[in-house]
Structures are given as C-alpha cells and as structure tokens.
Design an enzyme around this catalytic site. Sequence first.
Site, short mmCIF file in Angstrom:
data_model
loop_
_atom_site.label_atom_id
_atom_site.label_comp_id
_atom_site.label_asym_id
_atom_site.label_seq_id
_atom_site.Cartn_x
_atom_site.Cartn_y
_atom_site.Cartn_z
CG HIS A 171 -0.31 0.34 2.37
ND1 HIS A 171 -0.10 -0.67 3.26
CD2 HIS A 171 0.00 1.43 3.08
CE1 HIS A 171 0.57 -0.19 4.33
NE2 HIS A 171 0.54 1.12 4.38
CG ASP B 75 0.06 -4.04 2.71
OD1 ASP B 75 0.24 -3.69 1.55
OD2 ASP B 75 -0.21 -3.33 3.87
N GLY C 192 3.57 6.83 8.06
CA GLY C 192 5.01 6.92 7.54
C GLY C 192 5.72 5.87 7.87
CG ASN C 193 6.73 4.20 11.76
OD1 ASN C 193 6.18 5.29 12.55
ND2 ASN C 193 7.84 3.87 12.03
CB SER C 194 3.58 1.68 5.81
OG SER C 194 2.41 1.58 6.55
CG LEU D 214 -7.84 -28.36 -0.46
CD1 LEU D 214 -7.19 -29.56 -0.47
CD2 LEU D 214 -8.18 -28.35 1.34
N GLY D 215 -8.77 -25.81 -3.52
CA GLY D 215 -10.08 -25.62 -3.94
C GLY D 215 -11.12 -25.99 -3.40
#
Length: 417
Positions: free
Chosen positions: A136, A166, A238-240, A295-296
């Site tokens: 993100h 992410d 801002g830490n992401s 696995l479906g």
Amino acid sequence: MRKLSFLIWPTISGVLAATFLLMYVPGLLPSNQVTDLFADAKRPVTPTITSVGPASYAGAVDIASPSVVNIYTRTVVPPKESATVTDPSVKPETVPEATPRKKYEGDNLQGRDKVHTSLGSGVILTHDGYIATNNHVIANADEITVALKDGREALAQVIGRDPDTDLAVLKIDLPELPIITISTSNNLRVGDVTLAIGNPFGVGQTVTMGIISATGRNQVGLNTYENFIQTDAAINPGNSGGALIDPYGNLIGINTAIFSRSGGSLGIGFAIPSNQAIVVMKDLIEHGRVIRGWLGIEAQEMTAQLAESFALKENRGLIIAGIYRDGPAHLGGLQPGDIMLEIEGEKIIDGRTSMRQIAQVRPGSQIQIKALRDGEMQDFSVEIIERPTPPTPDAAAAQIPETVPAPQKLPEQPATE
C-alpha cells in the site's frame, strides 16, 4: 537462700525448654487465628532470568538504522479521477499506517493533472539493492524515490507486489548498500523488547520502543494471509514498510498497520513476521509472483451450534461448503458436507490458520487430511496445486463450486482455500 539454690538450674532449664517448644512447635498452644487463605499468593515467585537486556539500545539502532530507508511516491491523477482519489490504506478502525498524501501542482486549475505524493519506509535486504516495503506504500505510484540515511537518493523499480500479504519488493542501483541482518520470527515471545524504525509523518528517521504484545494475529481484516506480530512500539503514518527489530538490531518484522480511531498511534501496531516476508520476497524476485498452494474448497468454520448438531466433542474444524470441480480436493475424494478436522496431523483451529497452512505448501506436494463423513473419520491424500489467479466475473460464474445445504446458513463470503 542456700536451701533454694538447688531449684535455680532446674527452673532455668524448664524455661529454656518451654521457649524452644513454643518457637518450633507452635501448634501446642490453642489459637483463635483464622487460616490465611492467601498464604501461597503471599509467597512471591522469583522469576528465572533467562537474559538481561542492555541498558541502551543505541548499538542495535546503529546496526539496523542505515538499512531503513524513506520512500516517497508520486502519482499523477487525471482531473476526472482526482476528486475521488483517497488514500487506499485508510480503513475504519484498523488502518495500514503509512502514506499520508498531499496534493499540489495545479490543484486550483481545472483541466490540469493533479499530483499526489505519499510517504512510507522500507528495508534494504541485499547488497544489490532489493528493498522490502508494503504494497500500500507504493500502489499506483508513477514514480518512487528511495532516500537512504546517509543522504543518497535513487529512483526505485517495482519488482513485484503481493496485495494478499501487503508486501512489495523494490530495487535500487547504488553501490555499497547497507543491509539489515534477519532473525527468525518463529521464536518470538510476548514481552520481548522491540524497536520500530521508520519515517513517521515525514519528520525523518525515528526509533520507538515497546514490547511484543501478541503473535499470530490473524483476524485484523487487512489482507488475505494474516499472521501479524502485535507491538506497542509507537507506529504512525509513514512507518509502513519500516523495520521492527529486536534489541540486537536484527529484523523480526515489517511494520504494516495500526489500530486507531484517530489515525495516530494508540499502542496497537502490527508487523508482518520476517519469516513470512522473506518467503514472499523470494517468490516475487524469482518468479514475479507469490506461489501458493490451493486446495479448491469453500469452507465454513465450525460453531458451537453446528458442533452440537454433528455430535462433535470439540468445537473446531471446517465444514466443506463447496468444492471446485476437478480441483485438488475434488480429485482427492473430498465432498461437500465433509468436516475437515486435521491437516498434516495438525488440528484445525480456525479457517485463516488452515488457509495459510495450505498456502505454504508448494504445488505438487501431497498433504494428508482427516475428515468426518457421515459420522466416520476418513483419511484423504490430496495433491496441492498452485493457487489460480482470481477469475474475471464471467469466468467465476462458469466455475460455481458444488455446494451442499448445511444445518446453518452459510456465510455470504466463505473462506476460499
């Protein structure tokens, strides 16, 4: 006086003997005292100290901080779209915490493209310039600039993105890049000291300290495959993408999100464990995508009411609500209505954990599943395949999974594995 002298020593001996008995055999005297019900609790246990932390974490910061970078992105938005552009990281209650955005260059001029900027952090993991950050942070960016602590800057290339965790991988071309050392995240314990390094609010590289508040958080609601480290080290916008390190400067996680109603830190932050981040990064670098097992099936978690209706002793397991035709589960003999109780000998506790466990299996591998069918336990051997790319709406309509009525209404969006 002489007649009484022979009584002195026997008297002294008797007093001493009585004193001894009262001291060491107190039960000889009657007592009206009430028994102390909390006697055991009043004997504090001295904990065994397994390690002694440093008085200062400056050494850890010196080791790790040069490899933590600031990331600045620039996105050009056409006029028709600019009015509706919002920060994709913002969600109610739980939000990925980086990327405050600003608009400039012609905001007041109709018909002109607008430029949105955002910021975040990243961690250099290799000498040839591969950087881990959050998806993100760089999503939809037209230009990404990476700024090092030593003052150097470089434009970054996006190597790969994985919205399901992410995570994203960038690459820069600069000489003599500092790299961070990586520690396993499997041995983390609640109470361990952690340090978060990043660029909150764009003020510059900042270090905060806290502890690990929890591990294995998987119901945060941010992405598909959640296994977060929770920490109370202050994490802010801002830490992401920045580093969560141990007291010795080793990377243990990638800071990703905060739980906040105000947008600021409330002491509930989340980081992606280093072990998970490394696996995702290797796949993105080597294959351009993350290879996950599939696995479906569509499954519903067991509830107390369903467990009672199936006469189960434990409230756990997954009810197979649907099976994709010719998928791994279908070819392995599983059917709608089966209740999966174990995968590879591990008891199924919740759907997200099982989905993550299956995703970690490499395609082509066989897994063993124990399932309950008509009250009888059965064993199934299933060959896992690679998770397909989510189909278009038309393709999805043509591949409706087989379903079976359940004792309770199935969720509108059951977990898909």
